[in-house]
Design a protein around this motif. Structure first.
Motif, PDB file in Angstrom:
ATOM      1  N   LEU A 295       0.823  -1.215   0.000  1.00 34.27           N
ATOM      2  CA  LEU A 295       0.000   0.000   0.000  1.00 34.27           C
ATOM      3  C   LEU A 295       0.858   1.267   0.000  1.00 34.27           C
ATOM      4  O   LEU A 295       0.503   2.253  -0.647  1.00 34.27           O
ATOM      5  N   GLU A 296       1.969   1.247   0.717  1.00 26.32           N
ATOM      6  CA  GLU A 296       2.885   2.396   0.722  1.00 26.32           C
ATOM      7  C   GLU A 296       3.456   2.657  -0.663  1.00 26.32           C
ATOM      8  O   GLU A 296       3.795   3.785  -1.001  1.00 26.32           O
ATOM      9  N   ASN A 297       3.554   1.610  -1.463  1.00 23.65           N
ATOM     10  CA  ASN A 297       4.058   1.737  -2.829  1.00 23.65           C
ATOM     11  C   ASN A 297       2.934   1.958  -3.837  1.00 23.65           C
ATOM     12  O   ASN A 297       3.162   1.910  -5.041  1.00 23.65           O
ATOM     13  N   HIS A 298       1.731   2.182  -3.324  1.00 22.88           N
ATOM     14  CA  HIS A 298       0.552   2.482  -4.152  1.00 22.88           C
ATOM     15  C   HIS A 298       0.338   1.420  -5.229  1.00 22.88           C
ATOM     16  O   HIS A 298       0.103   1.736  -6.397  1.00 22.88           O
ATOM     17  N   MET A 299       0.440   0.161  -4.803  1.00 19.31           N
ATOM     18  CA  MET A 299       0.267  -0.942  -5.737  1.00 19.31           C
ATOM     19  C   MET A 299      -0.958  -1.756  -5.349  1.00 19.31           C
ATOM     20  O   MET A 299      -1.268  -1.901  -4.174  1.00 19.31           O
ATOM     21  N   THR A 300      -1.616  -2.311  -6.352  1.00 16.73           N
ATOM     22  CA  THR A 300      -2.759  -3.187  -6.115  1.00 16.73           C
ATOM     23  C   THR A 300      -2.276  -4.633  -6.024  1.00 16.73           C
ATOM     24  O   THR A 300      -1.143  -4.961  -6.419  1.00 16.73           O
ATOM     25  N   LEU A 301      -3.154  -5.486  -5.523  1.00 19.73           N
ATOM     26  CA  LEU A 301      -2.853  -6.920  -5.513  1.00 19.73           C
ATOM     27  C   LEU A 301      -2.547  -7.407  -6.919  1.00 19.73           C
ATOM     28  O   LEU A 301      -1.620  -8.192  -7.144  1.00 19.73           O
ATOM     29  N   GLU A 302      -3.342  -6.927  -7.875  1.00 21.95           N
ATOM     30  CA  GLU A 302      -3.191  -7.348  -9.266  1.00 21.95           C
ATOM     31  C   GLU A 302      -1.826  -6.964  -9.823  1.00 21.95           C
ATOM     32  O   GLU A 302      -1.195  -7.747 -10.541  1.00 21.95           O
ATOM     33  N   GLU A 303      -1.370  -5.758  -9.509  1.00 19.52           N
ATOM     34  CA  GLU A 303      -0.076  -5.295 -10.030  1.00 19.52           C
ATOM     35  C   GLU A 303       1.068  -6.155  -9.506  1.00 19.52           C
ATOM     36  O   GLU A 303       1.955  -6.560 -10.263  1.00 19.52           O
ATOM     37  N   VAL A 304       1.049  -6.427  -8.205  1.00 10.97           N
ATOM     38  CA  VAL A 304       2.119  -7.245  -7.626  1.00 10.97           C
ATOM     39  C   VAL A 304       2.064  -8.657  -8.197  1.00 10.97           C
ATOM     40  O   VAL A 304       3.085  -9.218  -8.585  1.00 10.97           O
ATOM     41  N   ALA A 305       0.872  -9.218  -8.255  1.00  9.90           N
ATOM     42  CA  ALA A 305       0.720 -10.577  -8.788  1.00  9.90           C
ATOM     43  C   ALA A 305       1.284 -10.679 -10.199  1.00  9.90           C
ATOM     44  O   ALA A 305       1.990 -11.635 -10.529  1.00  9.90           O
ATOM     45  N   LYS A 306       0.987  -9.696 -11.020  1.00 10.36           N
ATOM     46  CA  LYS A 306       1.475  -9.716 -12.394  1.00 10.36           C
ATOM     47  C   LYS A 306       3.007  -9.660 -12.441  1.00 10.36           C
ATOM     48  O   LYS A 306       3.644 -10.381 -13.210  1.00 10.36           O
TER      49      LYS A 306
ATOM     50  N   PHE B 113      -3.892 -16.081  -5.888  1.00 11.30           N
ATOM     51  CA  PHE B 113      -2.726 -16.712  -5.264  1.00 11.30           C
ATOM     52  C   PHE B 113      -1.978 -15.688  -4.420  1.00 11.30           C
ATOM     53  O   PHE B 113      -1.631 -15.946  -3.268  1.00 11.30           O
ATOM     54  N   TYR B 114      -1.721 -14.507  -4.987  1.00 13.52           N
ATOM     55  CA  TYR B 114      -0.996 -13.475  -4.233  1.00 13.52           C
ATOM     56  C   TYR B 114      -1.798 -13.032  -3.012  1.00 13.52           C
ATOM     57  O   TYR B 114      -1.230 -12.826  -1.940  1.00 13.52           O
ATOM     58  N   TRP B 115      -3.115 -12.899  -3.148  1.00 12.10           N
ATOM     59  CA  TRP B 115      -3.957 -12.518  -2.010  1.00 12.10           C
ATOM     60  C   TRP B 115      -3.785 -13.537  -0.888  1.00 12.10           C
ATOM     61  O   TRP B 115      -3.672 -13.167   0.284  1.00 12.10           O
TER      62      TRP B 115
ATOM     63  N   VAL C 139      -1.186 -15.438  -0.316  1.00 16.91           N
ATOM     64  CA  VAL C 139       0.145 -15.251   0.273  1.00 16.91           C
ATOM     65  C   VAL C 139       0.107 -14.078   1.245  1.00 16.91           C
ATOM     66  O   VAL C 139       0.553 -14.185   2.392  1.00 16.91           O
ATOM     67  N   GLU C 140      -0.423 -12.953   0.796  1.00 19.06           N
ATOM     68  CA  GLU C 140      -0.443 -11.737   1.616  1.00 19.06           C
ATOM     69  C   GLU C 140      -1.276 -11.924   2.883  1.00 19.06           C
ATOM     70  O   GLU C 140      -0.986 -11.329   3.913  1.00 19.06           O
ATOM     71  N   ASN C 141      -2.302 -12.752   2.818  1.00 12.85           N
ATOM     72  CA  ASN C 141      -3.177 -12.963   3.965  1.00 12.85           C
ATOM     73  C   ASN C 141      -2.834 -14.209   4.769  1.00 12.85           C
ATOM     74  O   ASN C 141      -3.595 -14.622   5.642  1.00 12.85           O
ATOM     75  N   GLY C 142      -1.682 -14.802   4.485  1.00 14.51           N
ATOM     76  CA  GLY C 142      -1.198 -15.928   5.266  1.00 14.51           C
ATOM     77  C   GLY C 142      -1.966 -17.211   5.060  1.00 14.51           C
ATOM     78  O   GLY C 142      -1.862 -18.137   5.867  1.00 14.51           O
ATOM     79  N   LYS C 143      -2.727 -17.304   3.979  1.00 15.68           N
ATOM     80  CA  LYS C 143      -3.507 -18.510   3.694  1.00 15.68           C
ATOM     81  C   LYS C 143      -2.709 -19.521   2.879  1.00 15.68           C
ATOM     82  O   LYS C 143      -3.138 -20.641   2.686  1.00 15.68           O
ATOM     83  N   ARG C 144      -1.572 -19.100   2.363  1.00 15.77           N
ATOM     84  CA  ARG C 144      -0.742 -19.964   1.510  1.00 15.77           C
ATOM     85  C   ARG C 144       0.708 -19.814   1.966  1.00 15.77           C
ATOM     86  O   ARG C 144       1.157 -18.734   2.322  1.00 15.77           O
ATOM     87  N   GLY C 145       1.415 -20.922   1.917  1.00 16.77           N
ATOM     88  CA  GLY C 145       2.828 -20.912   2.275  1.00 16.77           C
ATOM     89  C   GLY C 145       3.646 -20.106   1.280  1.00 16.77           C
ATOM     90  O   GLY C 145       3.176 -19.739   0.199  1.00 16.77           O
ATOM     91  N   LEU C 146       4.859 -19.861   1.646  1.00 17.85           N
ATOM     92  CA  LEU C 146       5.717 -18.988   0.854  1.00 17.85           C
ATOM     93  C   LEU C 146       7.067 -19.649   0.661  1.00 17.85           C
ATOM     94  O   LEU C 146       7.766 -19.925   1.636  1.00 17.85           O
ATOM     95  N   SER C 147       7.429 -19.929  -0.580  1.00 17.28           N
ATOM     96  CA  SER C 147       8.752 -20.481  -0.862  1.00 17.28           C
ATOM     97  C   SER C 147       9.782 -19.351  -0.828  1.00 17.28           C
ATOM     98  O   SER C 147       9.442 -18.171  -0.950  1.00 17.28           O
TER      99      SER C 147
END
Length: 70
Positions: free
Chosen positions: A11-22, A30-32, A34-42
């Motif tokens: 949010l500080e970088n003014h980015m959406t979930l979609e932008e980061v995911a892309k 999938f990214y959501w 990860v960000e919400n701790g529902k999926r593990g992170l390699s």
């Protein structure tokens, strides 16, 4: 475990979930997860996410790995 630091940095970088995911080549849901701790992170994915924000993986995720000392 929600990754509040990750969301804050996004949010500080003014980015959406979609932008980061892309940028990291994953789907938005999938990214959501990860960000919400529902999926593990390699480690590889942590590196790709951190790179988007010009950070090191430890800067985003280190506090989540070690328990806080009292």
């Amino acid at each position: 475990m929600q990754r509040t630091k990750l969301k804050k940095v996004r949010l500080e970088n003014h980015m959406t979930l979609e932008e980061v995911a892309k940028l990291i080549h994953v789907s938005t849901p999938f990214y959501w997860q990860v960000e919400n701790g529902k999926r593990g992170l390699s480690y590889e994915l942590a590196v790709r996410i951190a790179k988007v924000f010009s950070l090191k993986p430890d800067d985003l995720f280190f506090d989540e790995v070690l328990p806080k000392e009292d």
